[in-house]
Write an enzyme that holds these catalytic residues in place. Structure first.
Site, PDB file in Angstrom:
ATOM      1  N   HIS A  60      14.079  16.761  19.355  1.00 37.23           N
ATOM      2  CA  HIS A  60      13.565  15.734  20.275  1.00 37.23           C
ATOM      3  C   HIS A  60      13.291  16.318  21.646  1.00 37.23           C
ATOM      4  O   HIS A  60      14.225  16.740  22.340  1.00 37.23           O
ATOM      5  CB  HIS A  60      14.555  14.575  20.390  1.00 37.23           C
ATOM      6  N   HIS A  62      10.520  15.871  25.230  1.00 37.97           N
ATOM      7  CA  HIS A  62       9.344  15.421  25.986  1.00 37.97           C
ATOM      8  C   HIS A  62       9.065  16.544  26.970  1.00 37.97           C
ATOM      9  O   HIS A  62       9.730  16.633  28.029  1.00 37.97           O
ATOM     10  CB  HIS A  62       9.617  14.127  26.742  1.00 37.97           C
ATOM     11  N   ARG A 229      10.614  -1.585  21.616  1.00 36.41           N
ATOM     12  CA  ARG A 229      10.102  -2.201  22.849  1.00 36.41           C
ATOM     13  C   ARG A 229       8.608  -1.944  23.000  1.00 36.41           C
ATOM     14  O   ARG A 229       7.875  -2.778  23.509  1.00 36.41           O
ATOM     15  CB  ARG A 229      10.772  -1.548  24.080  1.00 36.41           C
ATOM     16  N   HIS A 255      12.541   6.257  18.935  1.00 31.48           N
ATOM     17  CA  HIS A 255      13.707   6.036  19.796  1.00 31.48           C
ATOM     18  C   HIS A 255      14.318   4.690  19.421  1.00 31.48           C
ATOM     19  O   HIS A 255      13.585   3.710  19.307  1.00 31.48           O
ATOM     20  CB  HIS A 255      13.279   5.828  21.260  1.00 31.48           C
ATOM     21  N   GLU A 258      19.094   3.281  22.513  1.00 30.84           N
ATOM     22  CA  GLU A 258      19.592   4.228  23.518  1.00 30.84           C
ATOM     23  C   GLU A 258      20.356   3.476  24.610  1.00 30.84           C
ATOM     24  O   GLU A 258      21.329   3.968  25.149  1.00 30.84           O
ATOM     25  CB  GLU A 258      18.412   4.993  24.145  1.00 30.84           C
ATOM     26  N   HIS A 292      18.687   8.873  19.220  1.00 30.57           N
ATOM     27  CA  HIS A 292      19.765   8.314  20.037  1.00 30.57           C
ATOM     28  C   HIS A 292      20.755   7.478  19.221  1.00 30.57           C
ATOM     29  O   HIS A 292      21.860   7.927  18.985  1.00 30.57           O
ATOM     30  CB  HIS A 292      19.256   7.481  21.232  1.00 30.57           C
ATOM     31  N   ASP A 343      15.420  16.551  24.665  1.00 30.37           N
ATOM     32  CA  ASP A 343      14.928  15.283  25.213  1.00 30.37           C
ATOM     33  C   ASP A 343      14.342  15.417  26.617  1.00 30.37           C
ATOM     34  O   ASP A 343      13.232  15.890  26.787  1.00 30.37           O
ATOM     35  CB  ASP A 343      16.075  14.255  25.160  1.00 30.37           C
TER      36      ASP A 343
HETATM   37 ZN   LIG Z   1      13.210  10.682  24.222  1.00 24.15          ZN
END
Ligand SMILES: [Zn+2]
Length: 482
Positions: A60, A62, A229, A255, A258, A292, A343
């Site tokens: 994971h 970004h 979401r 995700h 979290e 997560h 992450d």
């Molecule tokens: Zn993430």
């Protein structure tokens, strides 16, 4: 052309072995493996001193958030949280051009290789050019359609960075359409993340077609849904089924759970907690990775384990953002498959992730060596081997073990480094994780090629200067620090 190696000590699926003769094809795959020097009699082979272990898949990442590491540790309000950090992250996301992303990702991927991550799942939701946010806003104001993306320069930047650094990549273009449960429209600062479902599917099919035209042994395309979401459940369900038709074994990440606020918002909107919603959909299987799961009930953890999906935790990020503690012991007792990732890149170090996976459990349970198993007494070996093989599952690549048919993605621990002093093979990963960190990593191989040799990556100096210059330009303006 094949390459032959004689590994002094290697961690194989069945345990540590001495004098392991390995043949690696031009494709980067291991074609033969034998234990004992007799296997290489009369054949010249490169001898590899030290302890060779499977490279760690980073499940994971970004990449663009590497530019924020260390730059958001000031107190912006009395109630700093994930949600206040997210404002700084959005401000950064809205400054980045494709050429910037390529520099950041190349720097980051070199750091990963030197720290022991040999491949990365890049969960990538930066889709639209910078101007499109303003264009989309204008279109919205005039009631016309939001422009379609038609521009994958940002995806290409990640692929180019992977090639330049030599790291293995599973690119996960990420669907992101709403600001919250109930279909709330994206906010201005989220408009670069938007893609229509049809455009998303088409662009992924194009990527897969490009992978086939120009095959690279360490590159794969998967997909992600940002969260429940950010993608309405009906859209997520329909899109996931269409992705399955494109490639039934495609890695799919999401995700989930979290933040407590996210779990509560999900329950208010749907009557179910987000993990419950996913499990009831029947979608998660061995190709899925749930990222997560910090706030999961025991029943949810058992449900994920039964689905054979992996869970990826990133404890450095979860700690940095104050998310909470994942119940690793309950998940593993239920037969769960756990892997790690960097992450937000607050730190980039698989040994640190695994150390804190164990330390969280020690602090919580007031015991030592919690996550070793009946079959493996050494916590270091158990944690590394398990995260490497489940990380391979999450990335959908033939990695995570030193074995015939797997790609030659290895790291070599320097048995002359002080952190390794006194280490036996059985305790080498205990020394790496609990005593030495990344300093003992000497060499790193991806797909049969040394990408780090004697702690040096050939591109590290030129890229470091470009990265430093870029960060001076991208540093948050005081106005963003509110
Ligand atoms: Zn993430």
């Amino acid at each position: 052309m094949t390459h032959r190696y004689l590994l002094n000590w290697a961690l194989l699926p069945q345990g540590w072995a001495r004098d392991v003769a390995v043949t690696v094809a031009e494709s980067g795959l291991v074609t033969a493996l034998a234990v004992g020097t007799a296997a290489h009699t009369g054949v010249s082979a490169e001898r590899v001193a030290g302890f060779t272990v499977p490279g760690m898949p980073n499940a994971h990442s970004h990449a663009f958030q590497r530019a924020l590491a260390g730059a958001a540790e000031y107190r912006a309000s009395a109630r700093d949280s994930f949600w206040t950090w997210r404002r700084a992250m959005y401000a950064l996301a809205n400054r980045i051009e494709p050429q910037d992303l390529e520099v950041i990702a190349t720097q980051l991927f070199i750091e990963m290789l030197k720290a022991g991550y040999t491949s990365v799942a890049e969960f990538h939701y930066l889709h639209q050019p910078r101007d499109s946010a303003r264009a989309a806003d204008a279109a919205r104001a005039s009631d016309s359609a939001v422009p379609s993306p038609g521009n994958n320069a940002l995806w290409e930047a990640v692929r180019r960075a992977a090639r330049a650094s030599g790291i293995g990549l599973t690119l996960l273009p990420t669907l992101y359409q709403t600001a919250d449960f109930g279909g709330a429209p994206l906010r201005q600062e989220q408009l670069r993340f938007r893609m229509e479902s049809d455009d998303f599917l088409r662009a992924i099919e194009d990527c897969i077609a490009a992978d086939r035209r120009d095959p690279c042994p360490s590159l794969r395309t998967g997909a992600a849904f940002h969260s429940l979401r950010a993608v309405p459940m009906e859209t997520l369900h329909a899109t996931a089924l269409q992705l399955r038709r494109v490639d039934p074994t495609m890695p799919v990440h999401v995700h989930v759970a979290e933040q407590l606020r996210e779990v509560e918002a999900g329950r208010r909107a749907t009557g179910l907690r987000p993990i419950e919603t996913l499990l009831r959909s029947g979608l998660p299987n061995e190709h899925w990775c749930l990222v997560h799961c910090t706030h999961a009930t025991r029943a949810e953890l058992a449900g994920i384990a039964a689905s054979r999906a992996t869970v990826c935790v990133s404890i450095s990020t979860e700690a940095n953002l104050g998310d909470g503690i994942f119940d690793a012991l309950s998940f593993l007792r239920a037969g769960g498959r756990l892997c790690v990732g960097s992450d937000s890149q607050s730190t980039v170090d698989p040994a640190e992730e695994l150390r804190w996976m164990e330390y969280q459990q020690r602090l919580r349970r007031k015991r030592r060596v919690v996550l070793a198993s009946a079959g493996e007494a050494h916590a270091g070996t158990e944690l590394w081997r398990s995260a490497a093989s489940h990380g391979a599952q999450a990335l959908g690549q033939p990695i995570g073990e030193i074995a015939a048919g797997r790609r030659a993605d290895w790291i070599v621990l320097d048995d002359n480094h002080p952190a390794m002093a006194g280490a036996q093979p059985e305790s080498a990963l205990d020394h790496l994780i609990f005593a030495g960190g990344a300093a003992a990593i000497r060499d790193c191989m991806v797909a049969g090629r040394w990408v780090v040799k004697d702690r040096r990556h050939p591109q590290e100096e030129p890229i470091r200067e470009r990265f430093a210059a870029l960060l001076r330009r991208l540093s948050p303006a005081p106005a963003d620090r509110a």
